[in-house]
Structures are given as C-alpha cells and as structure tokens.
Write a protein that holds these residues in place. Structure first.
Motif, short mmCIF file in Angstrom:
data_model
loop_
_atom_site.label_atom_id
_atom_site.label_comp_id
_atom_site.label_asym_id
_atom_site.label_seq_id
_atom_site.Cartn_x
_atom_site.Cartn_y
_atom_site.Cartn_z
N GLU A 125 -7.80 -10.53 -0.37
CA GLU A 125 -8.84 -11.35 0.26
C GLU A 125 -8.23 -12.21 1.34
OE1 GLU A 125 -11.42 -13.81 -2.11
OE2 GLU A 125 -11.38 -12.29 -3.70
N PHE A 126 -8.96 -12.34 2.43
CA PHE A 126 -8.51 -13.20 3.52
C PHE A 126 -9.24 -14.53 3.39
CE2 PHE A 126 -7.61 -8.92 4.75
CZ PHE A 126 -6.37 -9.01 5.38
N GLY A 127 -8.49 -15.55 2.99
CA GLY A 127 -9.10 -16.84 2.64
C GLY A 127 -9.70 -17.57 3.83
N VAL A 173 3.39 -10.64 4.85
CA VAL A 173 2.83 -11.08 3.57
C VAL A 173 3.51 -10.26 2.47
CG1 VAL A 173 0.74 -11.28 2.15
CG2 VAL A 173 0.62 -11.62 4.64
N ARG A 174 4.10 -10.95 1.51
CA ARG A 174 4.94 -10.28 0.51
C ARG A 174 4.40 -10.45 -0.90
NH1 ARG A 174 9.67 -8.99 2.83
NH2 ARG A 174 10.05 -9.85 4.90
N ALA A 204 -0.16 -17.81 3.87
CA ALA A 204 -0.52 -18.47 2.62
C ALA A 204 -1.98 -18.24 2.25
CB ALA A 204 -0.21 -19.96 2.72
N ALA A 205 -2.82 -17.96 3.26
CA ALA A 205 -4.26 -17.81 3.01
C ALA A 205 -4.63 -16.41 2.54
CB ALA A 205 -5.04 -18.18 4.27
N VAL A 206 -3.70 -15.47 2.59
CA VAL A 206 -4.00 -14.13 2.08
C VAL A 206 -3.84 -14.15 0.56
CG1 VAL A 206 -3.36 -11.69 2.12
CG2 VAL A 206 -3.19 -13.05 4.21
N LYS A 207 -4.93 -13.88 -0.13
CA LYS A 207 -4.89 -13.92 -1.61
C LYS A 207 -4.85 -12.49 -2.13
CE LYS A 207 -5.54 -18.38 -1.61
NZ LYS A 207 -4.25 -19.06 -1.36
N ILE A 208 -3.82 -12.22 -2.91
CA ILE A 208 -3.69 -10.88 -3.46
C ILE A 208 -3.78 -10.95 -4.98
CG2 ILE A 208 -2.20 -8.83 -3.63
CD1 ILE A 208 -1.03 -9.67 -0.92
N GLU A 209 -4.67 -10.12 -5.53
CA GLU A 209 -4.76 -10.02 -7.00
C GLU A 209 -4.01 -8.78 -7.43
OE1 GLU A 209 -8.72 -10.15 -8.58
OE2 GLU A 209 -9.20 -11.94 -7.37
N THR A 230 4.21 -11.39 -4.78
CA THR A 230 4.72 -12.52 -5.57
C THR A 230 5.06 -12.07 -6.98
OG1 THR A 230 2.43 -13.05 -6.08
CG2 THR A 230 3.45 -14.27 -4.28
N ILE A 231 4.79 -10.81 -7.29
CA ILE A 231 5.13 -10.32 -8.63
C ILE A 231 6.24 -9.28 -8.54
CG2 ILE A 231 2.78 -10.72 -9.47
CD1 ILE A 231 2.51 -7.57 -9.36
N ALA A 232 6.86 -8.99 -9.70
CA ALA A 232 7.97 -8.05 -9.71
C ALA A 232 7.50 -6.60 -9.78
CB ALA A 232 8.89 -8.35 -10.89
N ARG A 233 6.40 -6.37 -10.49
CA ARG A 233 5.93 -4.98 -10.62
C ARG A 233 4.44 -5.00 -10.97
NH1 ARG A 233 6.59 -0.97 -14.99
NH2 ARG A 233 6.30 1.09 -14.05
N GLY A 234 3.69 -4.09 -10.39
CA GLY A 234 2.26 -4.01 -10.71
C GLY A 234 1.52 -3.27 -9.62
N ARG A 235 0.19 -3.34 -9.70
CA ARG A 235 -0.62 -2.68 -8.69
C ARG A 235 -1.48 -3.71 -7.98
NH1 ARG A 235 -0.57 2.74 -9.15
NH2 ARG A 235 -2.60 3.08 -8.18
N ILE A 236 -1.69 -3.46 -6.71
CA ILE A 236 -2.54 -4.36 -5.93
C ILE A 236 -4.00 -4.06 -6.30
CG2 ILE A 236 -3.28 -5.02 -3.61
CD1 ILE A 236 -0.50 -3.97 -2.64
N ALA A 237 -4.69 -5.07 -6.80
CA ALA A 237 -6.09 -4.86 -7.20
C ALA A 237 -7.03 -5.25 -6.07
CB ALA A 237 -6.40 -5.67 -8.46
#
Lengths: 172, 714
Positions: free
Chosen positions: B19-21, B6-7, B81-86, B9-16
C-alpha cells in the motif's frame, strides 16, 4: 526540512557566498551541491569518519553535523582552499609518502592535518595520533599518513600554515 | 532524479499486500517493481537465483522490493517510509547449524550452495600410528568492508544508446554482464563506466550489479538519468560482508612433532543467495592446509544458506577464515604436544619439492623456516617471551607474542585464469604518448601507478609518457575483474606483453631498434602512425607451462604463484579492563619482486590494519538476519590511536611469470594478523580463545570463568 528555505551568507575559502537553503540542510550538502565544492566527502553522515572535515572559524568541524544556518556569517575553509597553483605542502607530503590510497578520506585528513599543524607545528607521534583520531582511513593503516604529517611539518613555513587556516585572509 | 530502495523488514515470507500510504504526492514519483524488468529478473553472476527485485518471495531482511525516484531527494526517505508492506511470514534460519540440519529448507533441496572435497594421501590410515590426535573448533564472524565511500551509481537509458551506467565499482564487465541479462540488450547497447572509487576491498565486486540495475530500471521508466547513492546505514545493512565461518580440525602428529595427517571441515554462511559463495568457499578450502606439508589431508567444505543478506567478497576471500582456524589450531597442537609454537611450525613448513594440500608441487625456491627465523628475530620474539614470562606473574597487564605462518595464492583459482582469458591493449599516438587499455580498476590499491610504470619501463619511456584509458566498457578490452590479487601479477604481465607487441611493430617496420629510448620511440611512432595507421599492441593470457588442475578432484596447481609470510604480533591484555592492545606488529613476506616499495608497503600496512580490526574490534551484531549496528558509531574499525607500529619487511624471489618478477600482494596481509594476535592473547593469558572478533566482553567471559575455578580450587 519543513521550514522554508532561507538566505544564508558566509565565506568559503575567502570568497563571499550566498545560498538559498533549508536552515537544517547540512553544510556538507550545501558545499557539494550548491557550491560545487565536491572535495569535501561524505563517509558516514554522523560525525564518525571525518571525511567531511572543514575548518569553520578556524575550528575543525564535521560538515555533516553542521546545519547551514549555523554557518551564517562564518569563515569556512575547505580542501579546495588549500591548494593554489601548486600543491600545498601537506598535499605534497601525502602524495610523496603514500598517505593516500583510494583518496576518499584524504581531503578530510588533509584539513585535519592542517588543523593539527596549526596547534602543534612540530607534533610528537602521540599528538599526531590524537590529532587525526576523528578521521578514519580504511586503506592505509595510517602508517604513511603519520609519515606524511611528519614530512609536512618539516617542510612547512609558518606563513603557509596561517594562509591555510584562514588567519591571513581574515586579517586582510 | 534521485532513486531510493524499499526493502523487506522480515527475514523470510511472502509479500501479501503493498500500500502506498497517505501524505506523499505519489503522482510525482517514479515507482518500479519486478514487473518493470525488461529482461530476466536476476542478478546475473554465477547462479541465477537472486532476483534484482523480489516478486513475492522474501528470503532476507533488506531485500529490495520496490524502487522510487523523485527530483527532491529529501522526499525520498519519507516516501520509502510511507510504503506499507504486509507479509505472510515464514520460518527463517539464522545459524549455520540450523541450515545444516535443515531445520527449514530455504534454498534448493538441502540449503547447500556448494561443497568441495580435497583428499590427498590416505587420511583414514594415519590415526592408528599417531602419537597425538588433537581436535579443535574455530569460528570467525562477519566483517564489513567499510570502504569510506558508499556504493553509488548514475544510470541513463535511451532507445538509441541503450543503457549507460557510471559508478563506483571494481568489475565493470560484471556489471555489464548483469545489465545485459536484466535488460535483454545486446552487449554493444550496454555501457559501463567506472568513476573514481573510494575504496572497495571486495565490497564493490558483485554488489554494484544490483545498485546499477536498480538505477537503470528507474532511469528507463523515468526517461531521465537517475542517481542512487546509499547512505552509510543502508550500505552497511544491505550490502555484502565477509562470510562467517566455522572450521573443525582433527590432526594426527607423530612422536617427533611431524604432521601425519588432518581432517578439516570448513563451513561458511553464504546468506540467502548463492552469489560468490562457491568461489569464496573454493579459496578458503584450498588455503585450509596453509603453508605446511601434509602427507595426508582431507578437507571437506560447504557453503550453506541462511536468511541473511548474501555475504560476498572481502580481501582474502575465504582464506582469512580457514587460515585463522589453521594457525590457531597449530598453536593449540604445539601446546598440547609440548613443543614451542615456532618449533612445531618449523618442523612442518613446506619446502621446495614438497606438495600442498592439492598436491601442487612447490617449485619456487621459498625458504619458510628462514622467513620464520627472521620474523622472530625482527620482533625480538624469544627475548620478549622470556621477559613476559617473568613480568606476567606479577602484573595485571599480561603480555604475549603470537605467530602466524601462511601463504596466499595470487590470481584466479585452478583453471580460472584460463576461462577468464584476459585481454589487454596498449596504444600510442603520433607524439609517442602511450595509453594502457584494461578493465582493471583503480580503487586505491595502485593499479594505475603499477600498470603505467610497467608499460613505461618496458618501452624505455618516462612514467609521464604513459596514461590509463578511462574505464569504459566501450573503450577497454575485458581484462577480467579487479580481484584475487591478480592485477599486478597477471594483468601487469599482459601489459608488458602488449607493450612488447607494440614495440615489435616499430622494430619490424625498421623504424627503431629495441632499447633505443624515448626520442627514437617518439620518432618511430610519428612515422608509423603517418604511414601505416593506428599503432597498438595486445596481450592475451597464456597459462605458465606444466600447470594442471583437476576441477573434479580439486587437485593440482591451484594458483600460478603464492605469496608467503610470517607475521608476529605482540599484545597486552589488561586484566582489569579486559581490553587487548596490539603493541607491535612485524609483517615479513615474500611476494616476488616489489614493483613499487611505497605502494607495496601501503598494501601490507592497510591489510594488517583491517586484520587487526577483524581480530579485535569489528563485530556485526545480528538479529534475525538483520545487522543491528549498521553505523560507524556502533561498528568499530581501528582509528589512528588503535594501531601499533606496523613494521613491514619484504624478501624478494623474482617470479618467472610475473612482470619484472612480481607476484600478487593485495590479499595476503589480511590472512595473518587475526591468528597472530589471538595466539598472542593465548600466550599472554594461558587461556584458549577460538573465535573472532575477540572483544573485551569475550575476554572477560573466559578470564572470569577461569578465575572462578581458581577460587573454587583454592
């Protein structure tokens, strides 16, 4: 992959096989995973590189683009079907001319060459370039592949070609 | 089980939040996060800045965050695809210029991974005496290695055996080192085996440490072997590519067309983590002055960070970038001062006794002006140029010829080979069957053929009498990585040394004489193994004499030896379609003794083909650090219909410290094609092109603009 698995029957290298597979499973995966014919390679999975080339009913196809259900009842020839005890003339030519480096494109390239020589037993340079344009090679720059094709064309008999492409087997 | 990644999708930031969909039987999956790393969460190579799995900070698109494993590989894409990362997004940078200006600081204190300065002579003094001062800026794009077999590994973990990994790779001991750091296991509990590797070109130099680490973490948690094989889209999007570059030249020339001095500024885009960038930068920096005599030269270089997946090794390793700039610039200077491109080069090519940019004295009896003249003759350069000058005036298809003169250092840079301290083994059994033990891998370039050939020749045996030991870190000694055009020259020489060492044991035991041949050797082996035990020999690297390298000043013997070459390209530019085709290509090189004519020519032809792709076809399209054309459909490499006849010629000056006089060859052919081709396009059109890849739309841009000017002035 939602549909249930089905029984699919076809001939591989002259041998009848029956597999249980999802209808949309790729022929490539069935050959490699179910039938242990790992000579057929995956390079791109989208029909660009030709590493998964096989002959299906005498036609050159990318097995990554063929749902196995489409192969039901078909005659499939893979690179494993080319060599018997000795190397096939095309394989020998690739070996001697330096037509293979890393070898990953080679099985597909050899199957494509067999198909090419079936259509053009004495191919011109243009026919060779065109006949192999669906098979990508990153190592050789193709130069020695072209030489291998020319060398194979010189050394191969008509009978050897027919056996390879399955015509002989079908007639039996 | 099969593994997947699972990779980001953004270039830079922090994982907030993760969720496992719904709709996925998560209890059937093995899930690994950074918390599951038993040792250090790093990809151990040079600088420990890259995590194997992101903890909270994301620094590039496609950065690995989570790993999943399941028995049914068809379920994995759905689960990924079901792993949702904010994320809490942070500003990112996507150009070398933004990195240099510190528009945002994304690495260290100033975004700089590494800098070098080469300063020979007194560059600041040359400008006042110069008849001409010529400046130019040149850029090169990223390039995908595009080995036809994607990255793949299988990993297994057990408490007793430790970690075992089988995979497609160039450098088993790099993977070994990385897995030791990752797991905290001692060396003997980590075992790495190379399996048949379907092409690499540098793309499997450092990346296999990551995929091997991932598979191993999954295997440990699953308690079962795990296989990860990337598909093409994942391989292209997530793994390394050739570094993009920008080079600025400022050159002083006297009234006779002799080079007085140069300032060269060379910058490469390293991506988000340091990885191999310092080493790539080093090679690019040292090659920036090319095969010319510069009485005074200053090269300043740096590798900078951007929020893109790390760039890495690709055949040539920095040299194709800086040599593209140099060889394009040499043409530009020639044109500016009114000399023909071949004549300007002829006046400035290095001669034996002169020194390179790092003040390395040329001790080989190389004759570059002769190589140049012969390449021009083989390509029919002068006659064709005269003919094209006439036909171009009336044809919409403009033809031109272009030259590139260049060199490529074989082996590790500077003191590198001494640090590597490569060890090679040879052994024989009671039947006189010989095995070569090295960690140098075969991935199509001919390692196995060349090394067995050298061992057989040394021992007076047939080729079939010698085999290669399997590449298994438990079986073979560390002969270093399979990179840097070092295998034939450095490792080949050590195989020869090891074979002599083993033969000497038989001779010293009175069992045979040197040069006795196969039957005597077999009888001696039989006797030796029966009465004295195991029979083997070893070879350990020793630097050639008079080799001095100063790492702090970047001066001295940069390489044990150079390959030398002059390439000539002939092109047609269609001014109706703006496409460029290469019609003929002459590749003439001096690489010491040719060990295997078919394999050597194959290396040159393949390298030239990749160079043609680099120049005219292969464009990585980026969008905020993410590759948008990560498919073979959209990233175009040359097919069998795109390449010209590639005509390969060798000159052989045996190199005293190589096996049977051989030097390195693998990377050399990557350096010359791009500048030769673009120089030919410039010759055909009379317009300057300073960037690669040069696609039809780029040709259109320049030609249509100049056409507008023509219309205005008319």
């Amino acid at each position: 992959m939602s549909a249930a698995k089905q029984q699919v029957r076809f001939t591989v290298n002259g041998r009848e096989v029956e597999v249980s597979a999802y209808p949309m499973a790729r022929l490539l995966d069935v050959l490699r995973n179910e039938l242990a014919l790992t000579g057929t390679k995956e390079g791109c999975g989208e029909g660009e590189c030709g590493s998964c080339s096989v002959l299906m009913n005498g036609e050159l196809v990318n097995s990554c683009l063929v749902p196995v259900l489409q192969a039901d009842g078909a005659d499939v020839r893979t690179v494993e079907g080319l060599a018997s005890a000795a190397l096939h003339p095309v394989q020998k030519a690739f070996l001697e001319c330096g037509g293979a480096q890393c070898g990953i494109c080679t099985p597909g390239m050899i199957v494509a060459t067999v198909n090419l020589l079936k259509k053009h037993p004495q191919p011109t340079m243009e026919e060779i370039r065109e006949g192999l344009n669906g098979n990508l090679c990153r190592c050789t720059g193709y130069t020695r592949i072209f030489e291998a094709v020319k060398s194979a064309a010189e050394s191969m008999t008509h009978e050897e070609l027919k056996v390879l492409t399955g015509e002989e087997a079908a007639r039996r | 089980m099969y593994g997947a990644t699972v990779r980001s999708t953004i270039a830079r930031g922090r994982i907030a939040k993760i969720e496992f969909g719904e709709g996925v039987p998560w209890n059937e999956f093995v899930v690994v996060t950074a918390e599951d790393v038993p040792g250090k969460n790093v990809v151990s190579l040079i600088t420990d800045d890259q995590p194997i799995l992101a903890e909270t900070q994301i620094n590039h698109p496609e950065e690995p965050i989570l790993l999943l494993a399941h028995e049914d590989r068809h379920l994995l894409p759905l689960a990924v695809a079901a792993v949702k990362i904010e994320y809490e997004a942070q500003p990112s940078i996507h150009s070398m210029e933004d990195s240099e200006s510190c528009a945002e600081v994304i690495w260290g204190t100033n975004n700089i991974f590494k800098t070098y300065t080469i300063d020979k002579g007194a560059v600041d003094e040359v400008w006042k005496d110069a008849a001409w001062i010529v400046e130019g800026e040149y850029t090169t794009g990223a390039q995908e290695q595009l080995y036809i077999e994607n990255n793949g590994v299988i990993a297994q973990w057990s408490e007793d055996e430790g970690a075992t990994v089988w995979g497609s790779m160039q450098c088993p001991f790099y993977v070994h080192k990385a897995l030791m750091a990752l797991t905290g296991l001692p060396a003997e509990k980590v075992r790495v085996l190379q399996v048949e590797t379907g092409g690499a070109f540098g793309g499997k130099e450092d990346y296999p440490s990551i995929i091997a680490g991932h598979a191993l973490l999954l295997a440990k948690k699953a308690g079962r072997p795990v296989k990860i094989v990337y598909d093409r889209m994942e391989d292209m999007a997530a793994t390394t590519k050739r570094h993009p570059s920008r080079t600025r030249h400022r050159t002083a020339v006297d009234k006779d067309g002799k080079l007085l001095g140069a300032e060269i500024e060379f910058v490469i885009d390293g991506g988000a983590y340091s990885t191999l960038s310092p080493v790539v930068l080093s090679r690019g920096t040292i090659h920036a002055g090319g095969p010319y005599y510069w009485p005074n030269i200053r090269v300043k270089s740096k590798a900078v960070a951007t929020n893109t997946p790390p760039h890495g090794a690709f055949r040539g390793f920095g040299a194709p970038q800086s040599l593209f700039a140099l060889e394009r610039h040499m043409d530009f200077v020639a044109r500016t001062i009114g000399l023909a491109p071949d004549e300007f080069r002829r006046r400035n090519l290095l001669k034996p006794g002169q020194t390179t940019a790092t003040a390395q004295e040329i001790r080989e009896p190389i004759d570059m002006p002769h190589l140049l003249d012969r390449a021009l003759e083989l390509s029919g350069y002068h006659a064709k140029m005269a003919r094209f000058a006439k036909t171009n005036a009336t044809s919409s298809k403009k033809k031109g010829m272009g030259i590139a003169a260049f060199l490529h250092g074989a082996g590790f840079t500077g003191s590198g080979e001494r640090y590597l301290n490569a060890l090679v083994g040879v052994e024989a059994n009671e039947r006189g069957e010989v095995r070569v033990l090295v960690s140098s891998t075969e991935f199509g370039q001919g390692t196995n053929t060349i090394l067995t050939q050298i061992a057989a020749e040394t021992l007076g045996l047939e080729y079939e009498d010698v085999s290669m030991a399997p590449i298994d870190t438990r079986v073979v000694p560390n002969s270093g990585p399979t990179v840097a055009s070092r295998t034939a020259m450095i490792i080949g020489k050590l195989v020869q040394t090891a074979a002599f060492d083993m033969q000497k044991k038989l001779v010293d035991a009175g069992l045979m004489h040197e040069g006795d041949g196969r039957d005597a050797f077999r009888a001696a082996c039989n006797e030796y193994t029966r009465t004295m035990g195991a029979l083997n020999g070893c070879g350990r690297y020793e630097a050639p004499p008079n080799v001095f390298w100063d790492d702090s000043k970047y001066m001295g013997e940069a390489y044990p030896a150079f390959g030398w070459a002059v390439y000539v390209a002939e092109v047609t530019v269609d001014t109706a379609t703006y496409s460029v085709t290469v019609d003929d290509f002459v590749a003439l090189q001096e690489i010491g003794r040719v060990l295997h004519p078919v394999l050597a020519a194959g290396q040159i032809e393949g390298g030239v083909a990749q160079g043609i792709g680099y120049a005219l076809y292969e464009k990585v399209v980026w969008n905020r650090g993410r590759m948008m054309n990560n498919q073979m459909t959209n990233y175009i490499m040359p097919t069998s219909e795109d390449l010209p006849p590639i005509r390969v010629f060798f000159e052989e000056i045996p190199y005293a410290y190589g096996p049977y006089g051989a030097k390195g060859i693998g990377e050399l052919p990557m350096d010359g094609p791009a500048p030769a081709i673009i120089n030919a396009v410039v010759a055909a059109t009379g317009e300057e092109f300073r960037s690669i890849p040069l696609l039809p739309e780029d040709v259109f841009d320049v030609l249509s603009r100049s056409h507008e000017i023509d219309e205005v002035t008319a």
